[in-house]
Each structure stands twice: as structure tokens, then as C-alpha cells.
Design an enzyme around this catalytic site. Structure first.
Site, PDB file in Angstrom:
ATOM      1  N   GLU A 154     -22.924  10.786  23.926  1.00 13.25           N
ATOM      2  CA  GLU A 154     -21.892  11.163  23.028  1.00 13.25           C
ATOM      3  C   GLU A 154     -20.471  10.256  23.266  1.00 13.25           C
ATOM      4  O   GLU A 154     -19.458  10.922  22.948  1.00 13.25           O
ATOM      5  CB  GLU A 154     -21.657  12.754  23.073  1.00 13.25           C
ATOM      6  CG  GLU A 154     -22.810  13.622  22.677  1.00 13.25           C
ATOM      7  CD  GLU A 154     -22.409  15.046  23.028  1.00 13.25           C
ATOM      8  OE1 GLU A 154     -21.361  15.568  23.283  1.00 13.25           O
ATOM      9  OE2 GLU A 154     -23.616  15.847  23.006  1.00 13.25           O
TER      10      GLU A 154
ATOM     11  N   GLU B 251     -32.797  16.853  21.653  1.00 12.49           N
ATOM     12  CA  GLU B 251     -32.035  18.095  21.718  1.00 12.49           C
ATOM     13  C   GLU B 251     -32.351  18.965  20.637  1.00 12.49           C
ATOM     14  O   GLU B 251     -31.623  19.604  20.192  1.00 12.49           O
ATOM     15  CB  GLU B 251     -30.664  18.080  22.073  1.00 12.49           C
ATOM     16  CG  GLU B 251     -30.331  17.235  23.248  1.00 12.49           C
ATOM     17  CD  GLU B 251     -28.912  17.182  23.342  1.00 12.49           C
ATOM     18  OE1 GLU B 251     -27.976  18.202  22.827  1.00 12.49           O
ATOM     19  OE2 GLU B 251     -28.301  16.458  24.281  1.00 12.49           O
TER      20      GLU B 251
HETATM   21  O1  G3I Z   1     -21.834  27.901  34.975  1.00 13.35           O
HETATM   22  C1  G3I Z   1     -20.754  28.685  34.328  1.00 13.35           C
HETATM   23  C2  G3I Z   1     -20.766  30.110  35.155  1.00 13.35           C
HETATM   24  O2  G3I Z   1     -20.454  30.050  36.378  1.00 13.35           O
HETATM   25  C3  G3I Z   1     -19.710  31.209  34.203  1.00 13.35           C
HETATM   26  O3  G3I Z   1     -19.804  32.356  34.423  1.00 13.35           O
HETATM   27  C4  G3I Z   1     -19.965  31.132  32.792  1.00 13.35           C
HETATM   28  C5  G3I Z   1     -19.178  31.754  31.981  1.00 13.35           C
HETATM   29  O4  G3I Z   1     -19.080  31.375  30.540  1.00 13.35           O
HETATM   30  O5  G3I Z   1     -19.936  29.713  32.211  1.00 13.35           O
HETATM   31  C6  G3I Z   1     -21.000  28.971  32.958  1.00 13.35           C
HETATM   32  O6  G3I Z   1     -20.817  27.509  32.472  1.00 13.35           O
HETATM   33  C7  G3I Z   1     -21.321  27.464  31.080  1.00 13.35           C
HETATM   34  C8  G3I Z   1     -22.541  26.181  30.975  1.00 13.35           C
HETATM   35  O7  G3I Z   1     -23.105  26.105  29.658  1.00 13.35           O
HETATM   36  C9  G3I Z   1     -23.877  26.840  31.939  1.00 13.35           C
HETATM   37  O8  G3I Z   1     -24.325  27.947  31.387  1.00 13.35           O
HETATM   38  C10 G3I Z   1     -20.444  26.961  30.086  1.00 13.35           C
HETATM   39  O9  G3I Z   1     -19.376  27.850  30.106  1.00 13.35           O
HETATM   40  C11 G3I Z   1     -20.818  26.402  28.721  1.00 13.35           C
HETATM   41  O10 G3I Z   1     -20.101  25.986  28.125  1.00 13.35           O
HETATM   42  C12 G3I Z   1     -21.893  25.589  28.864  1.00 13.35           C
HETATM   43  O11 G3I Z   1     -22.733  25.412  27.731  1.00 13.35           O
HETATM   44  C13 G3I Z   1     -23.376  24.041  27.730  1.00 13.35           C
HETATM   45  C14 G3I Z   1     -22.903  23.032  27.006  1.00 13.35           C
HETATM   46  O12 G3I Z   1     -23.735  21.982  26.682  1.00 13.35           O
HETATM   47  C15 G3I Z   1     -21.761  22.658  27.462  1.00 13.35           C
HETATM   48  O13 G3I Z   1     -21.892  21.748  28.686  1.00 13.35           O
HETATM   49  C16 G3I Z   1     -24.656  24.774  27.004  1.00 13.35           C
HETATM   50  O14 G3I Z   1     -25.413  25.562  27.825  1.00 13.35           O
HETATM   51  C17 G3I Z   1     -25.687  23.480  26.677  1.00 13.35           C
HETATM   52  O15 G3I Z   1     -26.871  23.897  25.849  1.00 13.35           O
HETATM   53  C18 G3I Z   1     -24.861  22.166  25.856  1.00 13.35           C
HETATM   54  O16 G3I Z   1     -25.880  21.260  25.757  1.00 13.35           O
HETATM   55  C19 G3I Z   1     -25.279  20.092  25.141  1.00 13.35           C
HETATM   56  C20 G3I Z   1     -25.551  19.016  25.682  1.00 13.35           C
HETATM   57  O17 G3I Z   1     -25.532  18.910  27.089  1.00 13.35           O
HETATM   58  C21 G3I Z   1     -25.185  17.687  24.999  1.00 13.35           C
HETATM   59  N1  G3I Z   1     -25.631  17.949  23.610  1.00 13.35           N
HETATM   60  C22 G3I Z   1     -25.116  18.983  22.860  1.00 13.35           C
HETATM   61  C23 G3I Z   1     -25.788  20.260  23.729  1.00 13.35           C
HETATM   62  C24 G3I Z   1     -25.302  21.381  22.927  1.00 13.35           C
HETATM   63  O18 G3I Z   1     -24.013  21.687  22.791  1.00 13.35           O
END
Ligand code: G3I
Length: 375
Positions: free
Chosen positions: A160, A265
Site C-alpha cells: 500500500e 485479499e
Molecule cells: O493484537 C491486538 C490485541 O492485543 C488487542 O487486544 C486488540 C484490541 O482491539 O487489538 C489487536 O490488534 C488488532 C489486530 O488486527 C489483530 O487482531 C488491531 O486492533 C486491528 O486494527 C488489526 O486489524 C487488522 C488490520 O489489517 C490492521 O493491521 C485486521 O485484522 C486485518 O484483517 C487487516 O488486514 C489488512 C491487510 O493487512 C492489508 N490490506 C488491508 C487489510 C484489511 O484492512
């Protein structure tokens, strides 16, 4: 390479009636159905690759021959502080893929999101120099790619990096290092694992302006002799956007540059749009009008989803061999990120398996369209 004329695809699509409220054949398998065309995969979370979620494991093992990690290889999780690597979840992810003989993807090395602040700052909180940041990027890539060398077969090296208008995103990477940060990331990854496939991965590349930017980027990298294997089209799509013509043209244009194309994705959002961007940092306010199906998906929408998936797979299958992989961003609707973005707590239905891990009519549609279905 198998090329299906578009009229064949159109005929196939129009002749399909999608099973309603009826399970697809339990033997049908996406990976077998498309095995002469491309690999089919899914992004996994820890409950799946540690064996906690057995219903989803049964799907993963029977349906997919490639996996991506939804989060565990992201910088913030695997390298939270300068001298601390948290390899354990990623080790389990890779072991799961090996036990099941899957093509294992690494996601991702360099991204603007999910990177801890320390990466860009010195101990006084000031931005580090270009050389320091390049050194940190190189160490990270050496340690992470090096650890899984020969086991993780393909990496989303840069994720991205582009704005919607096709210009380079003003990330900390760009501001501190300059626009050769992308080239450097690929060179470091190639240095540590010359056999690994290396990808540039992004969303909305079907839109003209952003696609032009990505095509230019790939051309420049190739002109400099950078080892880029492929481009990932994320394909977080809706029922209407992008059109299959846009997807078709995008795949064709990247193919002309001599890179492979992967759908990395995939999911289909069936809810009313709450955002004009796919940027993960965007958040919208909760509103019941934007969550219309909390108790189940109406049949008409279920059918529209099945038709959309058939159209998508018809388009991907036109490019067998150029498109080498189609990966869903999740396994069942239960855990999809789409339930929580851009509004937390919605009930979305973006994948081929429902909240009870049962195949949906969209699953049948995708299987029926395949060159070898049900084998
Ligand atoms: O790990 C923490 C945990 O410790 C905490 O308790 C919890 C509370 O909210 O958050 C956890 O982290 C989350 C993480 O996912 C793991 O579950 C983050 O808040 C959350 O923002 C994160 O979201 C991910 C997002 O990327 C940001 O990294 C989504 O699961 C994931 O599906 C999404 O994937 C992205 C690709 O990497 C790139 N392209 C877009 C795609 C969708 O957004």
C-alpha cells in the site's frame, strides 16, 4: 496457459443457478477445482493455525493450498521493540502451512500501518536519518525473511505505498528515506532469500489513476533490475465495484509488464458503503441503517453475492497462469475484518463460508464455474 474466451465465461455464468439454503457438495474443493489455473488460499488468524478453531481448520485443510497470515507477520506484532522479536505466532503459522503442504505467504515487510513509532524515531523522539532507517529496515528484513528462508515462498515486500491518485503515499518511509525505499526493501529481501517470490501489494488498483501509478512503479523497478515477481491486487470489493472489465484490464496491463498477478485479499462487502476509501485507518460512526442484516442475509442479496463471486472467478480464470493465486481475506464470515471496518460491530457476509462454517451459495457458484469442479 488456459485462456477462456469471454463468451464461454458469459455462457457458463448465465447457465448457473445457485443452490439456496442447501449445502454444497461436501467433497467439492476450491483448490482441486482450480488446480490447473491458480492456487486458492485464505488469510489465517492464530485460532486457526494453533488448532483452536477446528471447524475452520477442516475448511482450510480441505479447500486451500496456500495461506497468508492476517496479522502475525506485521512489524508491530513480530518486532514490537528494537531488540525484541515475537516469532512464536509466526513460527506456528509457518508450521501449520508446512504440515498441510501449503504455499506459504509472508505479509508484510514494509507498510505505513502497524509499525511501532520507535522504528522512525531516535531516543529523544526525533525522526531518524535516512541511513538509520534504512539500517532498521534491512535488519528487520534480514531477521524476518532470514528466519523463514526457503519456507515462506512469497513475500508482500511493500504494501500500500500509493495514494488513490497514483502518487506515492507520504509515509514515514518515504519522508525519511526518499522514494527509493521501495527498491531498497525489494533488494534486501532478495539478498536474504533469492528464491522467494517478491510482490508489491495494494488495494483499488482497478481504478485508473492508482493503476497508472502502480504500473509506473513496476516499470521503474524492473528497469533498475529489481527482482519483483508479481503484483497483488487485494480485491476488497463490493457487489458493484470494480467492474469485471476494470479487473480484466488491470490483470492484462500488469501481465504486459512481465509480472505475475495475484488476488491477495479477496472479499465482497454486501453492506451499504460507509467509506470512500479502503484505507485501514479510516473509521466511521455506527448507524443501524448501515447494518441492515444483523439477523441473516436476505435471499436476494445471497444470490447477488453468488453472482458476483461467479463473475469474479470467471474473470480471474480468463487469466490462468498469469493469475497464479486467489486468496480470500479470511475463512468464514464470523471472523472477517469486514465486521469491524470501517464501523465496528456490523454483521457482514463477505466470504464463501457462513458463521457456522457452512458453504454459502457463493461457494457453489465458484465451484460450478471451475474447469474441474468437485474432483
Ligand atoms: O493484537 C491486538 C490485541 O492485543 C488487542 O487486544 C486488540 C484490541 O482491539 O487489538 C489487536 O490488534 C488488532 C489486530 O488486527 C489483530 O487482531 C488491531 O486492533 C486491528 O486494527 C488489526 O486489524 C487488522 C488490520 O489489517 C490492521 O493491521 C485486521 O485484522 C486485518 O484483517 C487487516 O488486514 C489488512 C491487510 O493487512 C492489508 N490490506 C488491508 C487489510 C484489511 O484492512
Amino acid at each position: 496457459m488456459r485462456k477462456w474466451p469471454s463468451f464461454v465465461v458469459a455462457l457458463l455464468v448465465s447457465s448457473i443457478t445457485f443452490a439456496q439454503n442447501k449445502s454444497a457438495s461436501p467433497q467439492a474443493s476450491l483448490k482441486d477445482a482450480y488446480k490447473d489455473c491458480f492456487m486458492v488460499g485464505a488469510a489465517l488468524n492464530p485460532a486457526q493455525f494453533t488448532g483452536e478453531d477446528q471447524a475452520e481448520d477442516a475448511i482450510i485443510e480441505s479447500q486451500f493450498n496456500t495461506i497468508s497470515p492476517e496479522n502475525v507477520l506485521k512489524w508491530a506484532i513480530i518486532h514490537p521493540s528494537p531488540d525484541a522479536y515475537n516469532f512464536s505466532p509466526a513460527d506456528k503459522y509457518v508450521e501449520f502451512g508446512e504440515q498441510n503442504h501449503m504455499f506459504i505467504i509472508g505479509h508484510n515487510l514494509v507498510w505505513h500501518s502497524q509499525v511501532p513509532k520507535w522504528v522512525f524515531e531516535d531516543d529523544k523522539g526525533n525522526p531518524v536519518s535516512r541511513d538509520v532507517l534504512l539500517g532498521r529496515m534491512r535488519d528487520h528484513i534480514m531477521n524476518v525473511v532470514g528466519r523463514y528462508k526457503g519456507r515462506i515462498k512469497g513475500w508482500d515486500v511493500v504494501n500500500e505505498a500509493l495514494n488513490d491518485d497514483g502518487t506515492l503515499r507520504q509515509s514515514q518511509w518515504l519522508k525519511i528515506i526518499g522514494d527509493d525505499y521501495i527498491e531498497k526493501a525489494f533488494r534486501f529481501a532478495h539478498e536474504v532469500d533469492p528464491e522467494a517470490q517478491l510482490y508489491y501489494n495494494d488495494y483499488s488498483l482497478e481504478n485508473e489513476a492508482k493503476r497508472r501509478g502502480a504500473l509506473e512503479l513496476v516499470k521503474k523497478l524492473k528497469a533498475k533490475g529489481v527482482a519483483i515477481t508479481g503484483v497483488g491486487l487485494q480485491d476488497h470489493v463490493s457487489l458493484e465495484w470494480p467492474t469485471t472489465d476494470q479487473i480484466d484490464a488491470t490483470i492484462t496491463e500488469f501481465g504486459k509488464l512481465g509480472v505475475k498477478v495475484m488476488i491477495t485479499e479477496l472479499d465482497v462487502d454486501v453492506l451499504p458503503s460507509a467509506s470512500h476509501t479502503a484505507d485501514v485507518s479510516y473509521k466511521a460512526a455506527s448507524d443501524p441503517k448501515l447494518n441492515p442484516y444483523p439477523n441473516g442475509l436476505p435471499d436476494a442479496v445471497q444470490q447477488a453475492l453468488a453472482r458476483r463471486y461467479a463473475d469474479l472467478f470467471g474473470t480471474y480464470a480468463k487469466h490462468c497462469g498469469l493469475v497464479t493465486r486467489v486468496t480470500f481475506w479470511g475463512v468464514t464470515d464470523k471472523n472477517s475484518w469486514k465486521n469491524n471496518w470501517p464501523i465496528p460491530g456490523r454483521t457482514n457476509y463477505p466470504l464463501l463460508f457462513d458463521r457456522n462454517a457452512k458453504p454459502k451459495p457463493a461457494f457453489d457458484a465458484v465451484i460450478q464455474l471451475a474447469p474441474k469442479h468437485g474432483s
